[in-house]
Design an enzyme around this catalytic site. Sequence first.
Site, PDB file in Angstrom:
ATOM      1  N   LYS A   1       0.732  -1.176  -0.024  1.00 33.56           N
ATOM      2  CA  LYS A   1       0.067   0.161  -0.080  1.00 33.56           C
ATOM      3  C   LYS A   1       0.842   1.222   0.072  1.00 33.56           C
ATOM      4  O   LYS A   1       0.600   2.235   0.697  1.00 33.56           O
ATOM      5  CB  LYS A   1      -1.265  -0.165   1.069  1.00 33.56           C
ATOM      6  N   ARG A   2       1.888   1.198  -0.847  1.00 35.77           N
ATOM      7  CA  ARG A   2       2.727   2.466  -0.969  1.00 35.77           C
ATOM      8  C   ARG A   2       1.914   3.678  -1.575  1.00 35.77           C
ATOM      9  O   ARG A   2       1.254   3.406  -2.349  1.00 35.77           O
ATOM     10  CB  ARG A   2       3.782   2.312  -1.741  1.00 35.77           C
TER      11      ARG A   2
END
Length: 288
Positions: free
Chosen positions: A98-99
Amino acid sequence: MTNMDKLYEAVEARGPVCVGLDTDFSYLPEDFVDSTLSRGENIVRFNKKLIDATKAVAGCYKVQIAYYESLGLEGMKAYADTLKAVREAGVPVIADIKRGDIAKTAEMYAMGHFTGDFESDFVTLAPYMGLDSISPYLPYAEKQGKGMFVLCRTSNGGAKDFEYEKLADGRHVYDLVGDKLNALGKDYMGEHGYSSIGLVIGGTHIEEATEIRAKYQDSFFLIPGYGAQGGKAEDIAQYLTKGNGGVVNSSRGILLAYKKQPGTAFDEAAYNECVNMKEAIAHACSLL
């Protein structure tokens, strides 16, 4: 052939179950833990047995990095070893990272998770900062067929805080996100009609399921929310297209299945849960 094509074919062959390897040390059966090994090493042993037991009925695996980061260096080695074990099994693997950063930072994230020790087939991304938080990953999609699943309409209760807010034109924020990502994905289409830019579409809010599936026909979905979060097979089925077009994640429901199957080894219990989940979703799809 893109990784999304390979995922499509994996789902055709083995079903849409995505086994979430969100493995907390506390999930390991006490009699399995080897006290001579570190927590990270024990987790890898657990994960490998789970992979061996479920790979025939899993469309893919998803490895949530936070569980490994929390153990420091030994955890990151366990993360790398787990990714390697899935890839050696010949099954697609999603790095749930989840960057959401931009520019050079995002380029480094892309390099870090699409090459080297932490290489995966797919990553999860958060688009809040805009499309320039997605674009640094696209060269890997273009040149290596890598894929990504971008948060769109999620399964958590807090989705209502931002994602459901209405825009001036009547769309929700999640519609805006999905529309822009779907348009961007047109340049990264695979052989099976899905782009390399997939969407994270939670399976716990079903009111818009039919509309979302129809609107984003060429976007592959990563569907969290099954099992422990409350999503049911009949809900999930509405987000699939003839049983494909998405993968359905379950983590705790599979990892801890042995606690609901007394006397059954954890790996066998995980297999049983995957089969039950696969059959339940297939049955629900057949009724649509």
